[in-house]
Design a protein around this motif. Structure first.
Motif, mmCIF file in Angstrom:
data_model
loop_
_atom_site.group_PDB
_atom_site.id
_atom_site.type_symbol
_atom_site.label_atom_id
_atom_site.label_comp_id
_atom_site.label_asym_id
_atom_site.label_seq_id
_atom_site.Cartn_x
_atom_site.Cartn_y
_atom_site.Cartn_z
ATOM 1 N N ALA A 1 -7.917 -35.434 -19.454
ATOM 2 C CA ALA A 1 -6.969 -34.514 -18.807
ATOM 3 C C ALA A 1 -6.070 -35.256 -17.832
ATOM 4 N N LEU A 2 -6.633 -36.214 -17.105
ATOM 5 C CA LEU A 2 -5.841 -36.998 -16.155
ATOM 6 C C LEU A 2 -4.788 -37.833 -16.882
ATOM 7 N N VAL B 1 0.825 -38.816 -18.542
ATOM 8 C CA VAL B 1 1.715 -39.207 -19.640
ATOM 9 C C VAL B 1 2.681 -38.077 -19.997
ATOM 10 N N ALA B 2 2.162 -36.863 -20.145
ATOM 11 C CA ALA B 2 3.033 -35.737 -20.509
ATOM 12 C C ALA B 2 4.051 -35.450 -19.415
ATOM 13 N N GLY B 3 3.618 -35.493 -18.158
ATOM 14 C CA GLY B 3 4.538 -35.218 -17.061
ATOM 15 C C GLY B 3 5.652 -36.242 -16.959
ATOM 16 N N LEU C 1 6.794 -31.890 -13.626
ATOM 17 C CA LEU C 1 5.712 -31.157 -12.959
ATOM 18 C C LEU C 1 5.267 -29.944 -13.765
ATOM 19 N N SER C 2 6.221 -29.244 -14.342
ATOM 20 C CA SER C 2 5.876 -28.074 -15.154
ATOM 21 C C SER C 2 5.062 -28.477 -16.377
ATOM 22 N N PRO D 1 -1.675 -29.603 -19.103
ATOM 23 C CA PRO D 1 -2.954 -30.283 -19.341
ATOM 24 C C PRO D 1 -3.848 -30.306 -18.104
ATOM 25 N N PHE D 2 -3.253 -30.298 -16.924
ATOM 26 C CA PHE D 2 -4.053 -30.302 -15.702
ATOM 27 C C PHE D 2 -4.881 -29.016 -15.592
#
Length: 193
Positions: free
Chosen positions: A33-34, A39-41, A153-154, A159-160
């Protein structure tokens, strides 16, 4: 509340006879998740920032300044005390010549009290239509950075929050397993009084 003792880093990955399979699964869930959050953000933020930057650069390249002239005298607004405001802006008809030589008209806000024929600078697109004043390179960088940060951030929140929900579910399952184990072994010990 139970005493947890000092924090030991990476204890779920270390060899330990008390380490359970659930501890390892939880460690990998938190780690995944981290990584996915970061990566996604970052990826979403960079893509959004570049997209906005390119769009604003195209706008700047496509628009050009043209000198237009006020079509007719614009009256100054009269306030209660009989004095007009020199900084007020009102809608007025303007005329300009497009790049293809055709005469064009439109409405923009000009300074109150402007006379007929007063020159004003307007921005037009490639077809000669009125467009807004393009943003400067520094304004475009600020906008793209802000939108990129918001998009990053969105995107990172998904995933967070998913990782937190999965970790909470694993913890509830682990606590239920503990309850089952205590119920099974507690009868063997007998009364503790």
């Amino acid at each position: 509340m139970a005493f947890r003792g000092p924090k030991v880093w990476l204890w779920r990955w270390r060899r330990n006879p008390l380490r359970r399979r659930a501890d390892v699964v939880e460690a990998w869930v938190v780690f995944g998740a981290l990584v996915l959050t970061v990566v996604a953000g970052v990826a979403a933020g960079l893509v959004a920032a570049r997209s906005v930057e390119r769009g604003l650069a195209r706008e700047r390249a496509a628009s050009r300044p043209v000198t237009a002239h006020v079509a007719e005298r614009v009256p100054a607004p009269v306030h209660r005390h009989g004095h007009g405001s020199s900084g007020a802006r009102v809608w007025a008809e303007i005329r300009w010549t497009a790049a293809d030589g055709s005469a064009r008209t439109g409405r923009i806000r000009v300074r109150a009290g402007s006379g007929a024929g007063t020159p004003v600078t307007v921005w037009t697109d490639a077809r000669g239509r009125l467009v807004g004043h393009p943003v400067s390179a520094s304004e475009a960088a600020f906008r793209s950075s802000l939108i990129g940060a918001l998009a990053g951030l969105s995107t990172a929140a998904v995933p967070f929050v998913g990782g937190l929900a999965l970790r909470g579910r694993l913890e509830r399952r682990r606590m239920a397993d503990w309850d089952t184990a205590w119920a099974r072994f507690g009868r063997r010990w007998g009364p503790m009084v």
